[in-house]
Design an enzyme around this catalytic site. Structure first.
Site, PDB file in Angstrom:
ATOM      1  N   TYR A 143      10.806   4.125   0.990  1.00 32.72           N
ATOM      2  CA  TYR A 143      11.624   3.092   1.642  1.00 32.72           C
ATOM      3  C   TYR A 143      13.087   3.115   1.207  1.00 32.72           C
ATOM      4  O   TYR A 143      13.942   2.537   1.879  1.00 32.72           O
ATOM      5  CB  TYR A 143      11.025   1.700   1.395  1.00 32.72           C
ATOM      6  CG  TYR A 143       9.944   1.364   2.395  1.00 32.72           C
ATOM      7  CD1 TYR A 143      10.272   0.910   3.669  1.00 32.72           C
ATOM      8  CD2 TYR A 143       8.604   1.534   2.096  1.00 32.72           C
ATOM      9  CE1 TYR A 143       9.299   0.626   4.608  1.00 32.72           C
ATOM     10  CE2 TYR A 143       7.613   1.252   3.034  1.00 32.72           C
ATOM     11  CZ  TYR A 143       7.975   0.792   4.282  1.00 32.72           C
ATOM     12  OH  TYR A 143       7.017   0.511   5.217  1.00 32.72           O
TER      13      TYR A 143
ATOM     14  N   ASP B 154       0.800  -1.235   0.000  1.00 33.45           N
ATOM     15  CA  ASP B 154       0.000   0.000   0.000  1.00 33.45           C
ATOM     16  C   ASP B 154       0.829   1.280   0.000  1.00 33.45           C
ATOM     17  O   ASP B 154       0.280   2.370  -0.086  1.00 33.45           O
ATOM     18  CB  ASP B 154      -0.969   0.011   1.188  1.00 33.45           C
ATOM     19  CG  ASP B 154      -0.246   0.032   2.532  1.00 33.45           C
ATOM     20  OD1 ASP B 154       0.982   0.264   2.578  1.00 33.45           O
ATOM     21  OD2 ASP B 154      -0.920  -0.177   3.555  1.00 33.45           O
TER      22      ASP B 154
HETATM   23  P1  NAD Z   1      -0.797  -7.634  13.698  1.00 32.80           P
HETATM   24  O1  NAD Z   1       0.259  -8.313  14.485  1.00 32.80           O
HETATM   25  O2  NAD Z   1      -1.742  -6.711  14.359  1.00 32.80           O
HETATM   26  O3  NAD Z   1      -1.695  -8.766  12.977  1.00 32.80           O
HETATM   27  C1  NAD Z   1      -1.181  -9.900  12.427  1.00 32.80           C
HETATM   28  C2  NAD Z   1      -2.049 -11.098  12.835  1.00 32.80           C
HETATM   29  O4  NAD Z   1      -1.503 -12.250  12.167  1.00 32.80           O
HETATM   30  C3  NAD Z   1      -2.039 -11.418  14.331  1.00 32.80           C
HETATM   31  O5  NAD Z   1      -3.352 -11.477  14.821  1.00 32.80           O
HETATM   32  C4  NAD Z   1      -1.351 -12.783  14.410  1.00 32.80           C
HETATM   33  O6  NAD Z   1      -1.845 -13.597  15.428  1.00 32.80           O
HETATM   34  C5  NAD Z   1      -1.660 -13.352  13.048  1.00 32.80           C
HETATM   35  N1  NAD Z   1      -0.765 -14.424  12.633  1.00 32.80           N
HETATM   36  C6  NAD Z   1       0.566 -14.525  12.827  1.00 32.80           C
HETATM   37  N2  NAD Z   1       1.044 -15.657  12.286  1.00 32.80           N
HETATM   38  C7  NAD Z   1      -0.012 -16.292  11.727  1.00 32.80           C
HETATM   39  C8  NAD Z   1      -0.179 -17.514  11.031  1.00 32.80           C
HETATM   40  N3  NAD Z   1       0.880 -18.301  10.760  1.00 32.80           N
HETATM   41  N4  NAD Z   1      -1.410 -17.875  10.628  1.00 32.80           N
HETATM   42  C9  NAD Z   1      -2.459 -17.086  10.880  1.00 32.80           C
HETATM   43  N5  NAD Z   1      -2.384 -15.904  11.527  1.00 32.80           N
HETATM   44  C10 NAD Z   1      -1.174 -15.519  11.953  1.00 32.80           C
HETATM   45  O7  NAD Z   1      -0.051  -6.912  12.504  1.00 32.80           O
HETATM   46  P2  NAD Z   1      -0.435  -5.647  11.614  1.00 32.80           P
HETATM   47  O8  NAD Z   1       0.432  -4.509  11.995  1.00 32.80           O
HETATM   48  O9  NAD Z   1      -1.899  -5.444  11.608  1.00 32.80           O
HETATM   49  O10 NAD Z   1       0.079  -6.097  10.180  1.00 32.80           O
HETATM   50  C11 NAD Z   1      -0.378  -7.265   9.576  1.00 32.80           C
HETATM   51  C12 NAD Z   1       0.452  -7.598   8.377  1.00 32.80           C
HETATM   52  O11 NAD Z   1       0.191  -6.709   7.308  1.00 32.80           O
HETATM   53  C13 NAD Z   1       1.971  -7.505   8.588  1.00 32.80           C
HETATM   54  O12 NAD Z   1       2.599  -8.545   7.850  1.00 32.80           O
HETATM   55  C14 NAD Z   1       2.330  -6.179   7.992  1.00 32.80           C
HETATM   56  O13 NAD Z   1       3.683  -6.113   7.662  1.00 32.80           O
HETATM   57  C15 NAD Z   1       1.428  -6.232   6.803  1.00 32.80           C
HETATM   58  N6  NAD Z   1       1.202  -4.975   6.112  1.00 32.80           N
HETATM   59  C16 NAD Z   1       1.585  -4.947   4.819  1.00 32.80           C
HETATM   60  C17 NAD Z   1       1.396  -3.823   4.072  1.00 32.80           C
HETATM   61  C18 NAD Z   1       1.898  -3.813   2.674  1.00 32.80           C
HETATM   62  O14 NAD Z   1       2.122  -2.775   2.115  1.00 32.80           O
HETATM   63  N7  NAD Z   1       2.130  -4.974   2.051  1.00 32.80           N
HETATM   64  C19 NAD Z   1       0.793  -2.705   4.646  1.00 32.80           C
HETATM   65  C20 NAD Z   1       0.414  -2.755   5.984  1.00 32.80           C
HETATM   66  C21 NAD Z   1       0.599  -3.920   6.716  1.00 32.80           C
HETATM   67  C1  G6P Z   2       3.536   0.799   4.771  1.00 33.92           C
HETATM   68  C2  G6P Z   2       4.148  -0.322   4.014  1.00 33.92           C
HETATM   69  C3  G6P Z   2       3.871  -1.631   4.693  1.00 33.92           C
HETATM   70  C4  G6P Z   2       4.340  -1.598   6.124  1.00 33.92           C
HETATM   71  C5  G6P Z   2       3.679  -0.434   6.830  1.00 33.92           C
HETATM   72  C6  G6P Z   2       4.265  -0.291   8.209  1.00 33.92           C
HETATM   73  O1  G6P Z   2       2.143   0.759   4.698  1.00 33.92           O
HETATM   74  O2  G6P Z   2       3.696  -0.388   2.692  1.00 33.92           O
HETATM   75  O3  G6P Z   2       4.490  -2.653   3.982  1.00 33.92           O
HETATM   76  O4  G6P Z   2       4.019  -2.783   6.785  1.00 33.92           O
HETATM   77  O5  G6P Z   2       3.921   0.758   6.135  1.00 33.92           O
HETATM   78  O6  G6P Z   2       3.472   0.571   8.924  1.00 33.92           O
HETATM   79  P1  G6P Z   2       3.553   0.628  10.509  1.00 33.92           P
HETATM   80  O7  G6P Z   2       2.569   1.690  10.827  1.00 33.92           O
HETATM   81  O8  G6P Z   2       3.141  -0.741  10.989  1.00 33.92           O
HETATM   82  O9  G6P Z   2       4.953   0.967  10.832  1.00 33.92           O
HETATM   83 MN    MN Z   3       4.386  -2.328   1.800  1.00 36.16          MN
END
Ligand code: NAD
Ligand code: G6P
Ligand code: MN
Length: 442
Positions: free
Chosen positions: A265, A170
């Site tokens: 980044y 995102d």
């Molecule tokens: P969070 O820790 O609040 O939520 C993650 C959830 O995943 C937790 O409830 C945890 O119990 C669960 N989990 C962990 N291992 C698991 C497994 N093997 N099977 C099922 N569930 C499992 O984290 P968050 O800050 O809300 O972020 C969630 C994810 O989204 C992270 O990987 C973060 O890096 C990603 N993210 C990616 C982007 C992007 O740009 N690609 C943007 C924002 C967040």
């Molecule tokens: C952006 C990136 C994600 C990353 C997030 C971290 O949205 O695209 O890949 O996980 O920032 O945000 P946070 O608020 O968890 O530091």
């Molecule tokens: Mn990302």
């Protein structure tokens, strides 16, 4: 119109309520009959699920809702899996960030040694969910946010090359909203962009408005002076002080190549010394998120559960939610909109490794995606990307082969790490910290 069934994997994520809100907002063009949550942490998921259950009952009682830690329940009768798991949760993110900093190296969620450590935890978790989906709903699509997306994408390319998974990020979306604001345009959706790179490692090379006017001169002028700061956009994501600093620092990243607009980044690779000297090794982004977003989201959930109603609010949706819901809708309704996806290069970037997973614009419809060629890229970007893609590939090979040597090479090759000696110290400490999460390295 067909009604769809969706599983949110990582039901306990801080981003889950936002995605539920966004799904409801889009009911007209993307109707839903069922939402399920899946997580492997029963207690954490239950808090989010009970609150979302109340919200759904009050706003869309016709949608059936359930949550489970049992894969068969969670992945049967599903059209889409929207995945955002964090293997090891914030406790391990904190270690990813703090261990490298002990050695004067960037400590970050997805960049540098911290990102590689996270990758070694994430690969197994994401593949497991993909396999559950294919076992119980073989025609479904998995739209995956789970980080580090670059490494996860390379792992799925290597290990599940024919699977219906799309890996996304995102960050460019938020930055495009900011660029639209710089140009006085109401939405990024009115812009057409050219973009190339790896995940969290890319550049915009062209941006046009809907009449075909070149927006780059205006955006360049803004980024040159202020980076992405001072570009008002309505998102409520990426608003903390540390994010504002990142948006400002983008002007120094931009200075290296004024022909392109960089992803924020890149600061971790191009200014690692600055990043380290401006970080607090005792209080990193993981601490900020635990004290901020996690408290806010779980506080809102608990309050909804206690009051027995979602009236009075507490949940918010943002660009993160809108992007993944738009993508699901594009597949469901064959909209053929453009999305940045992380996909196998195969010539789309002409002068770059064909087997690399690259982030580029694609047209998305019900049969998947078509890549939009980005042509040849400049030597500067190509050099950086060759190094970084090797880091990512070595990490995935280390995971597959259980190879200490390859993991040491991966960390050594990261532009954030000064020497093989430092890499080895970080690796040895990471191995201890990640026991039970990483495969055993020999
Ligand atoms: P969070 O820790 O609040 O939520 C993650 C959830 O995943 C937790 O409830 C945890 O119990 C669960 N989990 C962990 N291992 C698991 C497994 N093997 N099977 C099922 N569930 C499992 O984290 P968050 O800050 O809300 O972020 C969630 C994810 O989204 C992270 O990987 C973060 O890096 C990603 N993210 C990616 C982007 C992007 O740009 N690609 C943007 C924002 C967040
Ligand atoms: C952006 C990136 C994600 C990353 C997030 C971290 O949205 O695209 O890949 O996980 O920032 O945000 P946070 O608020 O968890 O530091
Ligand atoms: Mn990302």
């Amino acid at each position: 119109m067909k009604k769809y069934s969706i599983t949110v994997a990582g039901g306990g994520s801080t981003f889950t309520p936002g995605i539920v809100l966004m799904l409801l907002e889009n009911q007209k063009r993307f109707p839903i009959r069922q939402i399920k949550f899946y997580d492997n942490d029963k207690e954490r998921q239950e808090i989010v699920a009970k609150a979302c259950g109340i919200y759904l009952k009050e706003h869309a009682p016709e949608i059936s809702f359930s949550y489970s830690t049992e894969p068969e329940n969670a992945f049967t009768d599903i059209d889409f899996v929207l995945a955002h798991i964090r293997v090891g949760k914030y406790a391990m993110r904190e270690k990813d960030e703090k261990i490298p900093m002990k050695y004067g190296v960037v400590g970050q969620e997805t960049c540098g040694p911290g990102g590689l450590a996270y990758g070694m935890r994430s690969i197994g978790g994401v593949i497991e969910i993909l396999d559950y989906m294919e076992k119980y709903s073989p025609n479904a699509w998995m739209l995956n946010y789970s980080n580090p997306a670059a490494i996860v994408a390379e792992a799925t390319r290597r290990l599940r090359p024919n699977s219906r998974i799309l890996n996304i990020c995102d960050m460019p979306i938020d930055l495009e909203e900011k660029m639209a604001a710089m140009c006085g345009i109401s939405s990024r959706k009115e812009m057409t962009v050219s973009y190339y790179g790896l995940n969290h490692f890319g550049w915009w090379s062209a941006i046009y408005d809907k009449d075909g006017n070149d927006l780059m001169p205006k955006i360049r002028a803004h980024v040159k002076e202020n980076g992405f700061a001072d570009a008002l956009s309505e998102t409520n994501q990426h608003v903390d002080e540390s994010w504002r600093e990142t948006f400002t620092k983008a002007k120094d990243v931009y200075a290296l190549d004024p022909d392109t607009i960089p992803n924020t980044y890149l600061k971790y690779y191009l200014y690692p010394d600055y990043v380290v000297s401006h970080s607090n090794p005792d209080y990193t982004r993981a601490n900020e998120v635990m004290d901020g977003r996690e408290k806010q989201v779980f506080g809102a959930c608990r309050s909804i559960i206690e009051r027995g109603t979602s009236a009075g609010g507490g949940f918010e949706a943002d660009v993160h939610a809108s992007y993944i819901v738009d993508l699901a809708c594009a597949i469901a309704e064959n909209t053929r909109e453009r999305f940045l996806l992380i996909v196998p290069n195969e010539g789309a970037i002409e002068n770059f490794d064909r087997t690399a997973m690259v982030e580029i614009p694609c047209i998305v419809g019900s049969n998947g995606y078509e890549k939009i060629c980005q042509g040849a890229i400049p030597q500067f970007q190509r050099g950086l990307m060759e190094q970084q893609v090797s880091v990512e590939k070595l990490t995935v090979e280390a995971w597959i082969e259980g190879s200490y040597q390859k993991m040491w090479q991966a960390i050594t090759l990261s532009k954030t790490v000064p020497s093989a000696a430092v890499a080895k110290k970080i690796l040895d400490e990471m191995i201890k910290a990640n026991q039970g999460f990483w495969p055993e390295l020999k």
